[in-house]
Design a protein around this motif. Structure first.
Motif, mmCIF file in Angstrom:
data_model
loop_
_atom_site.group_PDB
_atom_site.id
_atom_site.type_symbol
_atom_site.label_atom_id
_atom_site.label_comp_id
_atom_site.label_asym_id
_atom_site.label_seq_id
_atom_site.Cartn_x
_atom_site.Cartn_y
_atom_site.Cartn_z
ATOM 1 N N ILE A 1 1.372 -2.701 7.838
ATOM 2 C CA ILE A 1 2.356 -2.049 6.976
ATOM 3 C C ILE A 1 2.681 -0.655 7.490
ATOM 4 C CG2 ILE A 1 2.702 -1.102 4.650
ATOM 5 C CD1 ILE A 1 0.945 -3.549 3.716
ATOM 6 N N PHE A 2 1.672 0.090 7.934
ATOM 7 C CA PHE A 2 1.911 1.426 8.479
ATOM 8 C C PHE A 2 2.868 1.354 9.668
ATOM 9 C CE2 PHE A 2 -2.730 2.625 7.226
ATOM 10 C CZ PHE A 2 -2.376 2.612 5.894
ATOM 11 N N ALA A 3 2.673 0.337 10.505
ATOM 12 C CA ALA A 3 3.476 0.231 11.732
ATOM 13 C C ALA A 3 4.894 -0.261 11.458
ATOM 14 C CB ALA A 3 2.781 -0.709 12.718
ATOM 15 N N GLU A 4 5.056 -1.110 10.434
ATOM 16 C CA GLU A 4 6.337 -1.798 10.277
ATOM 17 C C GLU A 4 7.080 -1.482 8.972
ATOM 18 O OE1 GLU A 4 5.435 -5.930 10.555
ATOM 19 O OE2 GLU A 4 4.462 -5.770 12.535
ATOM 20 N N GLY A 5 6.390 -0.954 7.967
ATOM 21 C CA GLY A 5 7.014 -0.911 6.660
ATOM 22 C C GLY A 5 7.207 0.443 6.021
ATOM 23 N N LEU A 6 6.803 1.507 6.671
ATOM 24 C CA LEU A 6 6.886 2.825 6.035
ATOM 25 C C LEU A 6 8.033 3.686 6.551
ATOM 26 C CD1 LEU A 6 3.126 3.869 5.667
ATOM 27 C CD2 LEU A 6 4.562 2.492 4.145
ATOM 28 N N GLN A 7 8.851 3.125 7.414
ATOM 29 C CA GLN A 7 10.043 3.825 7.902
ATOM 30 C C GLN A 7 9.704 5.197 8.499
ATOM 31 O OE1 GLN A 7 13.030 3.831 4.741
ATOM 32 N NE2 GLN A 7 12.266 1.864 3.987
ATOM 33 N N GLY A 8 8.532 5.261 9.122
ATOM 34 C CA GLY A 8 8.150 6.498 9.797
ATOM 35 C C GLY A 8 7.660 7.601 8.876
ATOM 36 N N LYS A 9 7.523 7.329 7.580
ATOM 37 C CA LYS A 9 7.083 8.349 6.624
ATOM 38 C C LYS A 9 5.607 8.141 6.266
ATOM 39 C CE LYS A 9 10.437 7.660 3.588
ATOM 40 N NZ LYS A 9 11.396 7.863 2.449
ATOM 41 N N PRO A 10 4.894 9.206 5.939
ATOM 42 C CA PRO A 10 3.453 9.091 5.660
ATOM 43 C C PRO A 10 3.174 8.672 4.221
ATOM 44 C CG PRO A 10 4.118 11.370 5.477
ATOM 45 C CD PRO A 10 5.353 10.617 5.933
ATOM 46 N N VAL A 11 1.951 8.255 3.983
ATOM 47 C CA VAL A 11 1.436 8.106 2.620
ATOM 48 C C VAL A 11 1.037 9.495 2.136
ATOM 49 C CG1 VAL A 11 -0.440 7.171 1.209
ATOM 50 C CG2 VAL A 11 0.667 5.729 2.940
ATOM 51 N N ILE A 12 1.586 9.914 0.998
ATOM 52 C CA ILE A 12 1.323 11.264 0.491
ATOM 53 C C ILE A 12 0.437 11.255 -0.755
ATOM 54 C CG2 ILE A 12 3.429 12.263 1.451
ATOM 55 C CD1 ILE A 12 4.725 11.965 -1.322
ATOM 56 N N ARG A 13 0.186 10.068 -1.302
ATOM 57 C CA ARG A 13 -0.628 9.978 -2.522
ATOM 58 C C ARG A 13 -1.192 8.563 -2.620
ATOM 59 N NH1 ARG A 13 3.293 10.595 -5.898
ATOM 60 N NH2 ARG A 13 3.168 12.861 -6.238
ATOM 61 N N VAL A 14 -2.463 8.456 -2.978
ATOM 62 C CA VAL A 14 -3.094 7.169 -3.265
ATOM 63 C C VAL A 14 -3.482 7.187 -4.738
ATOM 64 C CG1 VAL A 14 -5.031 5.640 -2.773
ATOM 65 C CG2 VAL A 14 -3.939 6.916 -0.903
ATOM 66 N N LEU A 15 -2.914 6.290 -5.513
ATOM 67 C CA LEU A 15 -3.131 6.256 -6.959
ATOM 68 C C LEU A 15 -3.798 4.933 -7.324
ATOM 69 C CD1 LEU A 15 -0.539 7.385 -9.627
ATOM 70 C CD2 LEU A 15 -2.018 5.417 -10.003
ATOM 71 N N CYS A 16 -4.942 5.013 -7.991
ATOM 72 C CA CYS A 16 -5.665 3.809 -8.403
ATOM 73 C C CYS A 16 -5.609 3.668 -9.914
ATOM 74 C CB CYS A 16 -7.122 3.861 -7.942
ATOM 75 S SG CYS A 16 -7.320 3.746 -6.155
ATOM 76 N N THR A 17 -5.201 2.484 -10.375
ATOM 77 C CA THR A 17 -5.141 2.249 -11.815
ATOM 78 C C THR A 17 -6.523 2.266 -12.444
ATOM 79 O OG1 THR A 17 -5.185 -0.157 -11.490
ATOM 80 C CG2 THR A 17 -3.016 0.913 -11.640
ATOM 81 N N HIS A 18 -7.524 1.765 -11.686
ATOM 82 C CA HIS A 18 -8.896 1.783 -12.205
ATOM 83 C C HIS A 18 -9.886 1.523 -11.085
ATOM 84 C CE1 HIS A 18 -7.686 -2.443 -12.463
ATOM 85 N NE2 HIS A 18 -8.940 -2.801 -12.705
ATOM 86 N N MET A 19 -11.189 1.474 -11.438
ATOM 87 C CA MET A 19 -12.253 1.571 -10.460
ATOM 88 C C MET A 19 -12.794 0.237 -9.954
ATOM 89 S SD MET A 19 -14.672 0.459 -12.756
ATOM 90 C CE MET A 19 -16.241 0.807 -11.970
ATOM 91 N N HIS A 20 -12.198 -0.865 -10.297
ATOM 92 C CA HIS A 20 -12.714 -2.137 -9.822
ATOM 93 C C HIS A 20 -12.465 -2.287 -8.324
ATOM 94 C CE1 HIS A 20 -12.612 -3.860 -14.168
ATOM 95 N NE2 HIS A 20 -13.682 -3.140 -13.924
ATOM 96 N N PRO A 21 -13.351 -3.005 -7.616
ATOM 97 C CA PRO A 21 -13.311 -3.009 -6.146
ATOM 98 C C PRO A 21 -11.985 -3.429 -5.527
ATOM 99 C CG PRO A 21 -15.402 -3.876 -6.900
ATOM 100 C CD PRO A 21 -14.554 -3.692 -8.134
ATOM 101 N N ASP A 22 -11.272 -4.360 -6.142
ATOM 102 C CA ASP A 22 -10.009 -4.793 -5.556
ATOM 103 C C ASP A 22 -8.914 -3.737 -5.698
ATOM 104 O OD1 ASP A 22 -10.331 -5.424 -8.271
ATOM 105 O OD2 ASP A 22 -8.828 -7.008 -8.234
ATOM 106 N N HIS A 23 -9.150 -2.742 -6.525
ATOM 107 C CA HIS A 23 -8.160 -1.686 -6.736
ATOM 108 C C HIS A 23 -8.498 -0.404 -5.979
ATOM 109 C CE1 HIS A 23 -6.057 -3.837 -10.040
ATOM 110 N NE2 HIS A 23 -7.236 -4.451 -10.085
ATOM 111 N N ILE A 24 -9.783 -0.087 -5.875
ATOM 112 C CA ILE A 24 -10.185 1.177 -5.247
ATOM 113 C C ILE A 24 -10.931 0.982 -3.927
ATOM 114 C CG2 ILE A 24 -12.462 1.388 -6.345
ATOM 115 C CD1 ILE A 24 -11.891 4.362 -6.747
ATOM 116 N N GLY A 25 -11.218 -0.261 -3.562
ATOM 117 C CA GLY A 25 -12.061 -0.513 -2.398
ATOM 118 C C GLY A 25 -11.631 0.211 -1.138
ATOM 119 N N CYS A 26 -10.342 0.172 -0.828
ATOM 120 C CA CYS A 26 -9.823 0.785 0.398
ATOM 121 C C CYS A 26 -9.331 2.219 0.188
ATOM 122 C CB CYS A 26 -8.675 -0.063 0.970
ATOM 123 S SG CYS A 26 -9.219 -1.131 2.314
ATOM 124 N N ALA A 27 -9.557 2.805 -0.981
ATOM 125 C CA ALA A 27 -8.985 4.118 -1.273
ATOM 126 C C ALA A 27 -9.509 5.186 -0.332
ATOM 127 C CB ALA A 27 -9.276 4.500 -2.724
#
Length: 337
Positions: free
Chosen positions: A49-75
């Protein structure tokens, strides 16, 4: 999906085999909403996704709805990769830090003791012990700092205002995001289209009443616009939040009724009542969720004075309170030798 809001779907190594993640585009970068589980497959998909889907722009914020592993695992990995801050509510962040550290009461020893008190068979206890601290393995690290979200906060993302709507019961302080201008709500796990959100009692708070917290949270979602597009963490986006809330309320009330009837004839452990709530075969991962949910429903009736909890030889059993004594709210424990 909508102007500047993009839908990702990533795999999970469970029976629930996917999670929906969301990207919100700003002029100077992207907000990632939820992250996926921490494994090499997820990281490779993010790299694509970084290589193909962000149109050359960075991720500026990572927002997690809650703390379960499938939501925060890669944070933590995402935050370090982009040098971006983590945003989430305080109770979710602190819970993630505690569980990821595997502190006493949150490790396998605590889990085995918790489930044993509710009638789990020794062979299943052994498998839980052998599995070790599941959360600490699924979430090996959490960012050392974060930006706190609170109920009612308004965030500017993608040129639109998004309001934070906190809900409880599924997790400590789950954050949904509502954008009135787009008539969209990212509801995480609080509102799912087909399956009911898991509501569990965990070892660290064994006498909790999360089902009461969840049901008390649902009316806020009932008030969403009938045409609001709901973006859930699992399943397909859907319209009709009010109808779905009604279905969930009816579902849990029926389960509570069934459990109360089942506990009329004899004292029951949480393991005893599993067939009343779940009419399918459960693997070990599903069994822990199912048992946590069974305890949540029993605790609800116990706190409401509908059930009495008895303890004999270290095992909890629940039995219906005679009608003449019902309605005396508050948890009670009767100990027997």
């Amino acid at each position: 999906m909508a102007a500047g809001v993009y839908w990702l779907r990533m795999p999970l190594p469970f029976a629930l085999d996917h999670i929906n993640l969301w990207l919100i585009e700003d002029s100077d970068g992207w907000t990632v909403v939820d992250c996926g589980i921490a494994n090499e497959t997820t990281r490779q998909l993010w790299q694509q996704i970084f290589a193909e889907g962000l149109q050359g722009k960075p991720v500026i914020r990572v927002l997690c709805t809650h703390m379960h592993p499938d939501h925060i695992g890669c944070a933590d990995w995402l935050c370090q990769y982009w040098q971006a801050p983590l945003w989430m509510t305080g109770a979710e962040y602190l819970s993630a830090r505690i569980l990821s550290a595997g502190l006493p009461g949150t490790d396998a020893t605590g889990a085995v003791a918790h489930y044993a008190r509710h009638g789990m068979l020794p062979e299943h206890q052994e498998k839980i012990a052998a599995r070790g601290g599941f959360y600490a393995k699924a979430v090996p690290s959490v960012p050392g700092t974060y930006f706190r979200l609170q109920h009612g906060d308004v965030l500017l993302m993608g040129g639109y205002e998004w309001r934070v709507l906190c809900g409880f019961g599924h997790s400590p302080e789950h954050a949904s995001l509502l954008c009135p201008a787009l008539n969209i709500a990212i509801t995480g796990d609080m509102l799912l289209p087909k399956i009911s959100t898991n509501i569990s009692v965990y070892p660290i708070e064994p006498d909790a009443n999360p089902l009461r917290l969840f049901l008390d949270s649902l009316p806020a979602y009932h008030q969403l616009d009938p045409q609001c597009l709901i973006l859930p963490s699992h399943g397909q986006p859907f319209i009709g939040a009010g109808q779905r809330v009604h279905q969930l309320e009816q579902h849990h009330q029926q389960r509570l009724h069934d459990l109360l009837e089942f506990c009329h004839t004899a004292p029951r452990t949480a393991v005893d009542v599993l067939p009343v709530l779940f009419r399918r075969e459960l693997d070990l991962h599903q069994l822990t969720f199912a048992l946590g949910e069974a305890i949540a429903h029993l605790n609800y009736l116990w706190h409401d004075g509908e059930l009495e909890r008895q303890q004999q030889e270290g095992i909890y059993r629940f039995v219906a309170v005679p009608e003449s004594r019902r309605g005396l709210r508050g948890a009670r424990v009767n100990s027997q030798s």
